[in-house]
Design a protein around this motif. Structure first.
Motif, mmCIF file in Angstrom:
data_model
loop_
_atom_site.group_PDB
_atom_site.id
_atom_site.type_symbol
_atom_site.label_atom_id
_atom_site.label_comp_id
_atom_site.label_asym_id
_atom_site.label_seq_id
_atom_site.Cartn_x
_atom_site.Cartn_y
_atom_site.Cartn_z
ATOM 1 N N PRO A 111 0.821 -1.226 0.000
ATOM 2 C CA PRO A 111 0.000 0.000 0.000
ATOM 3 C C PRO A 111 0.851 1.271 0.000
ATOM 4 C CG PRO A 111 -0.004 -1.003 2.167
ATOM 5 C CD PRO A 111 0.743 -1.942 1.281
ATOM 6 N N THR A 112 1.456 1.560 -1.141
ATOM 7 C CA THR A 112 2.261 2.783 -1.317
ATOM 8 C C THR A 112 1.934 3.387 -2.668
ATOM 9 O OG1 THR A 112 4.082 1.498 -2.258
ATOM 10 C CG2 THR A 112 4.166 1.931 0.121
ATOM 11 N N GLY A 113 2.399 4.584 -2.915
ATOM 12 C CA GLY A 113 2.238 5.226 -4.202
ATOM 13 C C GLY A 113 0.784 5.412 -4.571
ATOM 14 N N TYR A 114 0.472 5.001 -5.810
ATOM 15 C CA TYR A 114 -0.897 5.158 -6.291
ATOM 16 C C TYR A 114 -1.910 4.376 -5.455
ATOM 17 C CZ TYR A 114 1.046 7.173 -10.599
ATOM 18 O OH TYR A 114 1.696 7.969 -11.509
ATOM 19 N N MET A 115 -1.517 3.232 -4.921
ATOM 20 C CA MET A 115 -2.446 2.346 -4.196
ATOM 21 C C MET A 115 -2.207 2.399 -2.698
ATOM 22 S SD MET A 115 -4.389 1.213 -6.516
ATOM 23 C CE MET A 115 -5.280 0.054 -5.497
ATOM 24 N N GLU A 116 -1.903 3.602 -2.203
ATOM 25 C CA GLU A 116 -1.676 3.730 -0.761
ATOM 26 C C GLU A 116 -2.932 3.399 0.032
ATOM 27 O OE1 GLU A 116 0.004 7.076 2.441
ATOM 28 O OE2 GLU A 116 -0.202 7.546 0.308
ATOM 29 N N THR A 117 -4.071 3.714 -0.527
ATOM 30 C CA THR A 117 -5.351 3.357 0.105
ATOM 31 C C THR A 117 -6.135 2.465 -0.848
ATOM 32 O OG1 THR A 117 -6.416 5.327 -0.824
ATOM 33 C CG2 THR A 117 -5.436 5.515 1.394
ATOM 34 N N SER A 118 -6.990 1.647 -0.255
ATOM 35 C CA SER A 118 -7.809 0.735 -1.057
ATOM 36 C C SER A 118 -8.850 1.519 -1.840
ATOM 37 C CB SER A 118 -8.504 -0.288 -0.154
ATOM 38 O OG SER A 118 -7.557 -1.057 0.547
ATOM 39 N N LEU A 119 -9.217 0.944 -2.981
ATOM 40 C CA LEU A 119 -10.241 1.565 -3.823
ATOM 41 C C LEU A 119 -11.537 0.785 -3.667
ATOM 42 C CD1 LEU A 119 -10.932 3.703 -5.986
ATOM 43 C CD2 LEU A 119 -10.241 2.030 -7.729
ATOM 44 N N SER A 120 -12.509 1.377 -2.994
ATOM 45 C CA SER A 120 -13.780 0.712 -2.742
ATOM 46 C C SER A 120 -14.573 0.568 -4.036
ATOM 47 C CB SER A 120 -14.585 1.479 -1.706
ATOM 48 O OG SER A 120 -15.880 0.939 -1.574
ATOM 49 N N TYR A 121 -15.276 -0.559 -4.176
ATOM 50 C CA TYR A 121 -16.113 -0.764 -5.360
ATOM 51 C C TYR A 121 -17.229 0.273 -5.423
ATOM 52 C CZ TYR A 121 -13.822 -5.340 -5.517
ATOM 53 O OH TYR A 121 -12.895 -6.356 -5.568
ATOM 54 N N SER A 122 -17.689 0.696 -4.275
ATOM 55 C CA SER A 122 -18.790 1.671 -4.260
ATOM 56 C C SER A 122 -18.360 3.035 -4.792
ATOM 57 C CB SER A 122 -19.339 1.822 -2.839
ATOM 58 O OG SER A 122 -18.311 2.277 -1.963
#
Length: 816
Positions: A111-122
């Motif tokens: 979880p770094t860079g572009y994907m530091e946080t999760s992307l929720s489906y909602s």
């Protein structure tokens, strides 16, 4: 909440499917006319129909992704500048990530860079493939408020796999969220139909594609008890296409079971549940891991039994499972049906068995209550004052030289006996123990204990332990058994009768009978059921079918699995716990076993040891099979005790058929002794093409007591001539080259011609089954098995067990 938002952009296709679902042509009930007379049950959405399969257009199929490596680029931009940014050369920074598609979001392992946080489906507003000019290759675009996530795969197939997997995860997340909080019934049903359509048309091929919607719907049904019965039926109709190729999950099975119990005459049971149950039975099913599938199958069969036609409907269902041809095309159907029947029969006695054994019930196991300290104490036995038992009949005392008069039982106690727990039941109670009654909340158990062997030991006196028991006592009394008579509740009695009749139906199919006999050989029934009159009546039909079947793999299953365990042969013998006749079934079993049993002498020895009393009793009643058995015991010197021999002779002389056969036995014995005394030739060769009848005629025309060498080479004799050969006590050399002498004859020779030294079996149809019997002929020193079906293992076994074997010919066999 807007229920319509769950369509996920596919509203047009879903609406088309919804219209097609109820416009498809109505199919006839799968079980023919079995639902006749129950047309008063209707569904609000029209008659129960099965939808057509809606599959996506022909194209690529993909495995559902749960995780994988991919290049990620995130662009934050105003929505109006989206196209300009995507077509520019700005997209140069890509990050490698290992992404995981969870149930609710897209998460990176780093979880770094572009994907530091999760992307929720909602939060994903749009999901599409990039196909513009100058756009990066093999990209999937995920739009979210204020930006875009680009996923770049290595090739177009992997890109499409990510696209369809993300699309599925996003939509299933939305359906799960929408259907977890239902508000309007019409919208719920619409969403369920759209969900089913999405699963059927998805290009993804994975077990979870069909199972996930079923789990969502089962949760919806479990958490919303305010739905009406009609609503339930509409939901079942909507999910029917998913059930055609998938087993229902456990929670849905629980709901189906409840529907079968509450609405057994519903058209849903016939038209929707029938293909589901058929699929369950046809597949390799481990009911130990999926007990609710078995319970659902059981409840479905009971629902069929509640229809107007009753067991005729069940019979049609069983016939549909057998298949139209003589050989059943689904090998798992029979074991699965038997497993369902056995579980249903045990369920009728579950409370009594659990109380008796102090074990948790199936219901308690499902609820997690398995601790011993949580169990209730065993139910008590309340002993009642008995009526004085009727003394045994004395009609057979004329056979005994010094019969002892039956001793009167001691008087009953004046006060009721104290209660004792069921677990303390032992077979060593005295004969005078009164009948007992067990009071339970649902069942009434009447327990009668007869320990006549103890009474017989009393008659024998102090020294009776050192002498053989009087066989007349064995005729007059039954074995020491606990006879249980259980009065079941009405519903349990109906269940027992239904599944007992199914076992009866299964035994009517010739191709199923061998496997059925093998499955029932270990007697997998509670002893309480074996004492139930209605159950044993149906079971007796099944055992009679086994006894009448000429195939050895069927009727050999009448015997016990191993020594010390009772088989059907023992249970249906006179005095056995399941015997409800005068021994006709037992005599039938003995007849078929004697006709095919290759170890005749061994079988007679077992009868003499364990069942001589019943055999003498039936012979005394004029049963021809038992008369033949007693004559064979005398002829083969099975009985060594002189008193027992005299009792058998008296029994034979007491009936006309017995007297006639005994006189024939005496004539044969005199002829045999005369044959041995007169002598005759030592060598004999029969002409080519001689038959069994020719050999019998020749041996009866002269004296061959000294015959040592007999050649039957190139004749037409079969195994039937072994009956004549065993009358040649001096025979040492036997030539059977190129005859039809088979395994059955070899087995008989191995029991009676212990002095045989030379045996030629060249070009005979013998197999390992018969050749193994030769291991008891220790005098064999020359054995020719050329051109037979001998295998290497049997050859090695014979060499190990025949120490005198010097000359062996195994050419043109597997052992060569």
């Amino acid at each position: 909440m807007d229920f319509n938002s769950g369509n996920g952009g596919g509203g047009g296709a879903n609406e088309l499917h919804n219209n097609q679902f109820y416009q498809c042509e109505e199919n006839k009930p799968l079980l023919g006319e079995m639902s006749e007379g129950n047309n008063n049950t209707k569904l609000s959405a029209g008659p129960c129909k099965r939808s057509l399969h809606h599959c996506s257009s022909s194209g690529m199929r993909y495995k559902l992704l749960h995780e994988g490596d991919i290049q990620v680029c995130v662009v934050k931009h105003p929505r109006t500048f989206l196209s300009k940014i995507l077509t520019s050369k700005y997209l140069r920074r890509w990050e490698p990530h290992h992404l995981t598609l969870t149930d609710s979001s897209l998460t990176s392992a780093t979880p770094t860079g572009y994907m530091e946080t999760s992307l929720s489906y909602s939060s994903i507003e749009d999901l599409q493939l990039l196909s513009w000019d100058n756009a990066p290759k093999y990209c999937v675009q995920l739009s979210f408020p204020g930006g875009t996530v680009l996923l770049q795969a290595a090739n177009s197939y992997l890109r499409d796999q990510w696209f369809h997997s993300l699309q599925w995860k996003k939509k299933i997340y939305k359906y799960r969220k929408v259907l977890n909080n239902p508000s309007r019934w019409d919208v719920v049903l619409k969403e369920i139909r759209a969900l089913v359509d999405m699963a059927l048309t998805s290009p993804l091929q994975d077990e979870s594609i069909h199972q996930a919607p079923l789990h969502i719907i089962s949760t919806l049904l479990a958490e919303n008890s305010n739905f009406s019965t009609q609503d339930h039926e509409n939901i079942i109709v909507a999910i029917a296409p998913l059930l055609e190729n998938n087993h229902p999950p456990p929670d849905l099975c629980e709901f189906f079971c409840k529907h079968c119990r509450e609405r057994p005459r519903s058209m849903v049971v016939i038209e929707v549940f029938t293909p589901v149950v058929q699929r369950i039975l046809k597949h390799n099913m481990d009911f130990g891991k999926c007990p609710r599938l078995r319970l659902f199958t059981q409840e479905y069969i009971l629902a069929l039994n509640e229809l107007n036609a009753g067991m005729e409907v069940v019979k049609k269902f069983v016939h549909s499972m057998h298949g139209p041809t003589g050989q059943c095309p689904h090998p798992r159907v029979l074991p699965n049906l038997v497993a369902v029947c056995l579980a249903a029969i045990y369920s009728c006695y579950e409370e009594f068995i659990n109380s008796r054994d102090n074990s948790p019930s199936l219901k308690e196991i499902r609820n997690g209550c398995q601790q011993q300290n949580e169990r209730k104490p065993p139910m008590p036995l309340r002993l009642l004052r008995p009526e004085p038992p009727t003394p045994p009949s004395a009609t057979l005392l004329h056979l005994s030289a010094n019969p002892s008069p039956p001793q009167p039982p001691p008087s009953a106690p004046s006060n009721p006996a104290p209660s004792i727990p069921i677990s303390s039941q032992t077979p060593s109670l005295p004969l005078s123990l009164p009948p007992s009654v067990v009071n339970s909340s649902e069942i009434l158990v009447e327990l009668e204990r007869n320990n006549n062997s103890t009474n017989a030991r009393r008659k024998a006196g102090p020294s009776g332990g050192d002498r053989e028991p009087n066989l007349i006592d064995c005729l007059l009394v039954s074995p020491a058994v606990n006879t249980l008579s259980i009065q079941l509740p009405a519903q349990a009695d109906r269940v027992l009768g239904c599944f007992a009749l199914i076992l009866k139906m299964l035994s009517d199919y010739d191709d199923w009978r061998p496997a059925l006999a093998s499955l029932l050989q270990p007697i997998p029934f509670p002893k309480e059921a074996l004492a139930h009159a209605k159950f044993t009546k149906e079971l007796k039909y099944v055992i009679q079918k086994f006894a009448e079947d000429p195939r050895q793999e069927v009727h050999s299953c009448l015997l016990s699995v191993r020594s010390g365990k009772d088989g059907w042969f023992q249970l249906y013998s006179p005095g056995g716990v399941a015997c409800d006749d005068d021994g006709e079934l037992f005599a039938s079993m003995v007849h078929i076993l004697m006709g095919s049993c290759y170890k005749t002498k061994k079988f007679l020895l077992s009868l003499a040891e364990n069942k001589l009393g019943p055999c003498m009793l039936l012979a005394l009643r004029g049963n021809q099979t038992m008369v033949e058995i007693l004559c064979l015991m005398l002829e083969y010197n099975i009985i060594e005790n002189k008193d027992t021999q005299l009792q058998i002779i008296s029994t034979l002389e007491s009936t006309q058929v017995g007297l006639r056969m005994y006189e024939q036995l005496c004539d044969r014995q005199r002829e045999l002794k005369e044959l041995q005394r007169k002598g005759g030739p030592t060598r004999l060769t029969l002409p080519s093409k001689s038959t069994d009848a020719d050999l019998a005629r020749l041996l009866s025309s002269g004296s061959f007591g000294n015959l040592e060498n007999l050649s039957l080479a190139f004749t037409n004799v079969t195994s039937a001539c072994a009956e004549q050969l065993i009358k040649l006590p001096s025979l040492k050399q036997l030539n059977l080259w190129s005859t039809q002498f088979g395994d059955a004859g070899l087995r008989l020779l191995s029991e009676h011609l212990a002095c045989l030294q030379v045996l030629n079996l060249c070009e005979t149809p013998v197999t390992d089954a018969g050749l193994l019997a030769l291991s008891s002929m220790k005098s064999l020193c020359s054995l020719n098995m050329n051109s037979t079906k001998l295998t290497a293992d049997t050859y090695e076994d014979l060499k190990a067990k025949l120490p005198n074997l010097k000359d062996v010919d195994v050419r043109y066999t597997e052992a060569w």
